[in-house]
Design a protein around this motif. Structure first.
Motif, PDB file in Angstrom:
ATOM      1  N   GLU A 148       0.829  -1.206   0.000  1.00 39.15           N
ATOM      2  CA  GLU A 148       0.000   0.000   0.000  1.00 39.15           C
ATOM      3  C   GLU A 148       0.859   1.250   0.000  1.00 39.15           C
ATOM      4  OE1 GLU A 148      -2.531  -0.423   3.352  1.00 39.15           O
ATOM      5  OE2 GLU A 148      -3.825  -1.947   2.424  1.00 39.15           O
ATOM      6  N   ARG A 149       1.956   1.243   0.729  1.00 43.66           N
ATOM      7  CA  ARG A 149       2.847   2.397   0.760  1.00 43.66           C
ATOM      8  C   ARG A 149       3.530   2.597  -0.590  1.00 43.66           C
ATOM      9  NH1 ARG A 149       6.052   1.225   6.458  1.00 43.66           N
ATOM     10  NH2 ARG A 149       4.187   1.057   7.792  1.00 43.66           N
ATOM     11  N   ILE A 150       3.956   1.453  -1.194  1.00 41.37           N
ATOM     12  CA  ILE A 150       4.650   1.549  -2.476  1.00 41.37           C
ATOM     13  C   ILE A 150       3.695   2.041  -3.558  1.00 41.37           C
ATOM     14  CG2 ILE A 150       5.778   0.200  -4.285  1.00 41.37           C
ATOM     15  CD1 ILE A 150       7.001  -1.515  -2.070  1.00 41.37           C
ATOM     16  N   ARG A 151       2.484   1.569  -3.550  1.00 42.46           N
ATOM     17  CA  ARG A 151       1.514   2.006  -4.558  1.00 42.46           C
ATOM     18  C   ARG A 151       1.140   3.476  -4.388  1.00 42.46           C
ATOM     19  NH1 ARG A 151      -0.388  -3.319  -3.734  1.00 42.46           N
ATOM     20  NH2 ARG A 151      -1.801  -2.610  -2.071  1.00 42.46           N
ATOM     21  N   ALA A 152       1.290   3.954  -3.178  1.00 41.75           N
ATOM     22  CA  ALA A 152       1.001   5.378  -2.958  1.00 41.75           C
ATOM     23  C   ALA A 152       2.045   6.278  -3.606  1.00 41.75           C
ATOM     24  CB  ALA A 152       0.914   5.674  -1.465  1.00 41.75           C
ATOM     25  N   GLY A 153       3.214   5.724  -3.977  1.00 47.59           N
ATOM     26  CA  GLY A 153       4.243   6.463  -4.691  1.00 47.59           C
ATOM     27  C   GLY A 153       5.206   7.213  -3.815  1.00 47.59           C
ATOM     28  N   ASP A 154       5.180   7.014  -2.521  1.00 45.31           N
ATOM     29  CA  ASP A 154       6.092   7.746  -1.644  1.00 45.31           C
ATOM     30  C   ASP A 154       6.933   6.798  -0.808  1.00 45.31           C
ATOM     31  OD1 ASP A 154       4.030   6.750  -0.185  1.00 45.31           O
ATOM     32  OD2 ASP A 154       3.656   8.587   0.980  1.00 45.31           O
ATOM     33  N   ALA A 155       7.244   5.607  -1.347  1.00 46.22           N
ATOM     34  CA  ALA A 155       8.039   4.630  -0.608  1.00 46.22           C
ATOM     35  C   ALA A 155       9.505   5.034  -0.615  1.00 46.22           C
ATOM     36  CB  ALA A 155       7.875   3.250  -1.229  1.00 46.22           C
ATOM     37  N   THR A 156      10.194   4.707   0.476  1.00 39.74           N
ATOM     38  CA  THR A 156      11.626   5.010   0.606  1.00 39.74           C
ATOM     39  C   THR A 156      12.450   3.791   0.169  1.00 39.74           C
ATOM     40  OG1 THR A 156      11.699   4.225   2.889  1.00 39.74           O
ATOM     41  CG2 THR A 156      11.115   6.552   2.521  1.00 39.74           C
ATOM     42  N   ALA A 157      13.763   3.983   0.114  1.00 39.54           N
ATOM     43  CA  ALA A 157      14.662   2.884  -0.244  1.00 39.54           C
ATOM     44  C   ALA A 157      14.583   1.769   0.797  1.00 39.54           C
ATOM     45  CB  ALA A 157      16.090   3.415  -0.364  1.00 39.54           C
ATOM     46  N   GLU A 158      14.457   2.168   2.064  1.00 38.84           N
ATOM     47  CA  GLU A 158      14.334   1.166   3.129  1.00 38.84           C
ATOM     48  C   GLU A 158      13.070   0.325   2.969  1.00 38.84           C
ATOM     49  OE1 GLU A 158      15.053   4.294   3.546  1.00 38.84           O
ATOM     50  OE2 GLU A 158      16.985   4.385   4.586  1.00 38.84           O
ATOM     51  N   GLU A 159      11.990   0.955   2.558  1.00 44.75           N
ATOM     52  CA  GLU A 159      10.726   0.223   2.374  1.00 44.75           C
ATOM     53  C   GLU A 159      10.805  -0.709   1.163  1.00 44.75           C
ATOM     54  OE1 GLU A 159       7.621   3.436   4.370  1.00 44.75           O
ATOM     55  OE2 GLU A 159       8.079   3.520   2.218  1.00 44.75           O
ATOM     56  N   TYR A 160      11.468  -0.270   0.107  1.00 49.28           N
ATOM     57  CA  TYR A 160      11.675  -1.170  -1.034  1.00 49.28           C
ATOM     58  C   TYR A 160      12.535  -2.366  -0.626  1.00 49.28           C
ATOM     59  CZ  TYR A 160       9.629   1.936  -4.556  1.00 49.28           C
ATOM     60  OH  TYR A 160       8.755   2.698  -5.305  1.00 49.28           O
ATOM     61  N   PHE A 161      13.564  -2.085   0.178  1.00 55.46           N
ATOM     62  CA  PHE A 161      14.417  -3.173   0.661  1.00 55.46           C
ATOM     63  C   PHE A 161      13.620  -4.141   1.530  1.00 55.46           C
ATOM     64  CE2 PHE A 161      17.836  -4.446   3.881  1.00 55.46           C
ATOM     65  CZ  PHE A 161      18.205  -5.560   3.143  1.00 55.46           C
ATOM     66  N   GLU A 162      12.786  -3.613   2.401  1.00 54.27           N
ATOM     67  CA  GLU A 162      11.962  -4.474   3.256  1.00 54.27           C
ATOM     68  C   GLU A 162      10.979  -5.278   2.422  1.00 54.27           C
ATOM     69  OE1 GLU A 162       8.958  -4.110   7.123  1.00 54.27           O
ATOM     70  OE2 GLU A 162      10.059  -2.341   6.387  1.00 54.27           O
ATOM     71  N   MET A 163      10.389  -4.639   1.421  1.00 54.66           N
ATOM     72  CA  MET A 163       9.459  -5.354   0.552  1.00 54.66           C
ATOM     73  C   MET A 163      10.176  -6.456  -0.224  1.00 54.66           C
ATOM     74  SD  MET A 163       6.304  -5.581  -0.248  1.00 54.66           S
ATOM     75  CE  MET A 163       5.155  -6.071  -1.545  1.00 54.66           C
ATOM     76  N   GLY A 164      11.367  -6.144  -0.717  1.00 52.35           N
ATOM     77  CA  GLY A 164      12.138  -7.164  -1.435  1.00 52.35           C
ATOM     78  C   GLY A 164      12.506  -8.328  -0.542  1.00 52.35           C
ATOM     79  N   SER A 165      12.863  -8.059   0.712  1.00 53.27           N
ATOM     80  CA  SER A 165      13.205  -9.133   1.646  1.00 53.27           C
ATOM     81  C   SER A 165      11.994 -10.017   1.941  1.00 53.27           C
ATOM     82  CB  SER A 165      13.750  -8.524   2.944  1.00 53.27           C
ATOM     83  OG  SER A 165      14.911  -7.759   2.688  1.00 53.27           O
ATOM     84  N   ILE A 166      10.820  -9.393   2.065  1.00 55.74           N
ATOM     85  CA  ILE A 166       9.594 -10.159   2.305  1.00 55.74           C
ATOM     86  C   ILE A 166       9.307 -11.083   1.123  1.00 55.74           C
ATOM     87  CG2 ILE A 166       7.098  -9.987   2.578  1.00 55.74           C
ATOM     88  CD1 ILE A 166       7.577  -7.404   4.167  1.00 55.74           C
ATOM     89  N   MET A 167       9.478 -10.563  -0.090  1.00 53.02           N
ATOM     90  CA  MET A 167       9.224 -11.375  -1.277  1.00 53.02           C
ATOM     91  C   MET A 167      10.226 -12.531  -1.395  1.00 53.02           C
ATOM     92  SD  MET A 167       6.529 -10.244  -2.829  1.00 53.02           S
ATOM     93  CE  MET A 167       5.843  -9.964  -1.196  1.00 53.02           C
ATOM     94  N   LEU A 168      11.461 -12.290  -0.951  1.00 59.14           N
ATOM     95  CA  LEU A 168      12.429 -13.391  -0.943  1.00 59.14           C
ATOM     96  C   LEU A 168      11.984 -14.496   0.006  1.00 59.14           C
ATOM     97  CD1 LEU A 168      15.956 -11.656  -0.982  1.00 59.14           C
ATOM     98  CD2 LEU A 168      14.853 -12.939  -2.838  1.00 59.14           C
ATOM     99  N   ARG A 169      11.517 -14.138   1.190  1.00 63.10           N
ATOM    100  CA  ARG A 169      11.064 -15.135   2.167  1.00 63.10           C
ATOM    101  C   ARG A 169       9.821 -15.868   1.669  1.00 63.10           C
ATOM    102  NH1 ARG A 169      10.679 -12.617   8.040  1.00 63.10           N
ATOM    103  NH2 ARG A 169      10.277 -14.838   8.472  1.00 63.10           N
ATOM    104  N   LYS A 170       8.997 -15.178   0.900  1.00 62.16           N
ATOM    105  CA  LYS A 170       7.817 -15.824   0.317  1.00 62.16           C
ATOM    106  C   LYS A 170       8.152 -16.581  -0.970  1.00 62.16           C
ATOM    107  CE  LYS A 170       3.849 -13.901   0.307  1.00 62.16           C
ATOM    108  NZ  LYS A 170       2.706 -12.982   0.080  1.00 62.16           N
ATOM    109  N   LYS A 171       9.412 -16.462  -1.414  1.00 62.87           N
ATOM    110  CA  LYS A 171       9.903 -17.110  -2.628  1.00 62.87           C
ATOM    111  C   LYS A 171       9.222 -16.579  -3.892  1.00 62.87           C
ATOM    112  CE  LYS A 171      11.247 -21.334  -0.227  1.00 62.87           C
ATOM    113  NZ  LYS A 171      11.161 -22.812  -0.184  1.00 62.87           N
TER     114      LYS A 171
END
Length: 259
Positions: A126-149
């Motif tokens: 939801e934060r990323i779709r809002a268009g104001d996500a930070t680099a840390e949030e992208y990193f956290e989102m990427g880490s979550i997707m890695l854990r979900k494979k």
């Protein structure tokens, strides 16, 4: 009177036929007792049978009345065997329950982790779709997707995190390592090598990145480069079993090829 009359005939010859038949019946009624060598009547045989049966009954009753310590050896062995069998069954049942309990714990734990990841991914998305996500949030989102494979989405978010990163270089090394793992998981080995090399350049003591670099180089059949990465990892962490096992495996394969 003549002398012949005094001699007479033998009894069995002179006896009438009816008498002979009676003699046969009486002889049949008598039972020859061969052990004693005498004749024993049917009535006496019945008495002996009753005495023998009574003695056997008393013997059986006496055996039943004996305490467990006085029972014959086979009976004790049977009781011990029954006890052991019951103990083994209890052991099997306990082991089965322990296995089922552990499996149930693992399943519940995985379900809870999956639910937590889904909730985190939803909030971060939801934060990323809002268009104001930070680099840390992208990193956290990427880490979550890695854990979900979900590696494709993981790579996309991690690339954005690396491009936008303005923080510490050691943290950036973690982003490149995670991005390299995403490429490695999708069989993009050349891209993963590039990212792992960036990670160890930014943080030379990054043991995990050295291990991953060795794995990626192995996938490209660069055994020499892989050995160098694993050796560097062992210099930084001598007890590193991952690097040690992979290095020994490469040496064994090279030894077989040279024979």
């Amino acid at each position: 009177m003549s002398a012949v009359a005094f001699v007479g005939l033998p009894a069995r010859v002179a006896a009438p036929r009816t008498a002979a038949r009676g003699t046969q019946v009486s002889s049949r009624a008598a039972i020859t007792h061969r052990g004693a060598g005498a004749l024993v009547s049917p009535a006496r045989v019945s008495v002996l049978d009753r005495r023998t049966t009574g003695a056997r009954s008393r013997l059986v009753a006496k055996q039943r009345a004996l305490p467990p310590s006085a029972l014959p050896a086979p009976t004790l062995v049977a009781e011990v065997a029954d006890g052991l069998e019951g103990g083994i069954q209890f052991l099997y049942l306990g082991s089965l329950l322990a296995i089922l309990g552990f499996a149930g714990f693992i399943i519940v734990r995985q379900v809870l982790i999956r639910r937590e990841l889904d909730e985190s991914a939803k909030n971060m998305g939801e934060r990323i779709r809002a268009g104001d996500a930070t680099a840390e949030e992208y990193f956290e989102m990427g880490s979550i997707m890695l854990r979900k494979k979900v590696y494709t989405q993981a790579v996309r978010n991690l690339k954005l995190a690396a491009e936008m990163w303005q923080g510490d270089q050691e943290d950036l090394a973690q982003i490149h390592n995670a991005l390299g793992f995403g490429y490695l998981s999708t069989d993009k080995f050349a891209e993963s090598v590039v990212e792992f090399k960036k990670a160890v350049e930014l943080q030379p003591g990054y043991v995990t990145a050295w291990n991953n670099l060795g794995d990626a180089l192995e996938q490209l059949n660069d055994r020499k480069g892989a050995m160098g990465a694993y050796e560097e990892s062992l210099v930084l962490a001598p007890g590193n079993q991952v690097a040690q096992n992979r290095l020994e495996d490469i040496k064994r394969r090279l030894s077989r090829l040279n024979q």
